[in-house]
Scaffold this active site. Structure first.
Site, PDB file in Angstrom:
ATOM      1  CG  HIS A 170      -1.984  -0.767   1.334  1.00 20.41           C
ATOM      2  ND1 HIS A 170      -2.075  -2.293   1.370  1.00 20.41           N
ATOM      3  CD2 HIS A 170      -3.448  -0.522   0.670  1.00 20.41           C
ATOM      4  CE1 HIS A 170      -3.249  -2.740   1.215  1.00 20.41           C
ATOM      5  NE2 HIS A 170      -3.958  -1.828   0.813  1.00 20.41           N
ATOM      6  CE  LYS A 230      -4.053  -0.668   4.718  1.00 23.46           C
ATOM      7  NZ  LYS A 230      -5.661   0.017   4.716  1.00 23.46           N
TER       8      LYS A 230
END
EC number: 1.17.1.8
Length: 248
Positions: free
Chosen positions: A134, A138
């Site tokens: 990601h 995040k």
């Protein structure tokens, strides 16, 4: 007009995507865009029937309690749900026969299929590991999608009566073998240039299988979210996972 929708976290990146998707849908009506400084009472004042929540783990439980108490169903993409939180949501829903809550670790159809395919494949391979990748902003690791994937694999292995995975590692730097989710190693990568990606690697004698999923932008989440909004009235109570709305 169509289903009256409120969006929580409407100023965030995913929230903005959902606002646009609702506005482009002839069968949906956007009645409230709620940001961090806005009062949730706007949902009631504007007659919201369903909310979409892409906020934060710290905010989502208060949002859900408010919505359930006011008869508003919720489609939730916010992460941070453990067993205790899910049980709390079930308690709030008790006696609320016309309210539904859909909590999904991922709304991208490709990610949902990855989780389903991984569970199907699990019993055919000795080993399985999950890698999620990601963007560096995040907040949680590993992702809810990766945890849900690993839990599904572990459940399928248990149902098939399989032994623990082979792993002779005796010495390792802390964290080098990833986090163990029900016995399945899960590895988290945070890297600039990425959005949301997952690889599930299976192995057995002489062969491997890799299931790979990529979300290149946040538009990938919108179709799944709209499936939830349009169908939640037929699913009262708590449902975890979009696959249950897709007949998978």
């Amino acid at each position: 007009m169509g289903i009256k929708v409120g969006v929580l976290g409407a100023k965030g990146r995913v929230g903005q995507t959902i606002v646009a998707a609702v506005n482009e849908s002839d069968d949906l009506e956007l009645v409230a865009e709620i940001g961090v400084d806005d009062d949730l009472s706007l949902l009631v004042d504007n007659g919201a029937e369903v909310v979409v929540d892409f906020t934060t783990p710290n905010a989502v439980m208060g949002n859900l309690e408010f919505c359930i108490n006011n008869g508003i169903s919720a489609v939730v993409g916010t992460t941070g749900f453990d067993d205790a939180r899910l049980e709390q949501v079930r308690d709030w829903l008790e006696g609320k026969d016309n309210v539904g809550v859909l909590i999904a670790p991922n709304f991208a159809i490709s990610a949902v299929l990855t989780m389903v395919f991984s569970k199907q494949a699990a019993r055919f391979f000795e080993s399985a590991e999950v890698i999620e990748l990601h963007h560096p902003n995040k907040l949680d690791a590993p992702s809810g999608t990766a945890i849900h994937t690993a839990q599904g694999i572990a459940a399928a292995r248990k149902e098939a009566g399989m032994d623990a995975q082979p792993d002779a590692t005796e010495q390792a730097l802390e964290g080098s073998r990833g986090a163990s989710v029900d016995g399945i190693p899960v590895h988290a990568v945070r890297m600039s240039g990425m959005v949301a990606h997952e690889q599930v690697i299976f192995g057995t004698q002489g062969q491997t299988l890799t299931i790979k999923q990529d979300s290149y932008d946040r538009n990938s989440f919108a179709p799944g979210v709209l499936v939830g909004v349009r169908n939640i009235a037929q699913h009262p109570g708590l449902v975890v996972g979009l696959e249950h709305y897709l007949g998978l």
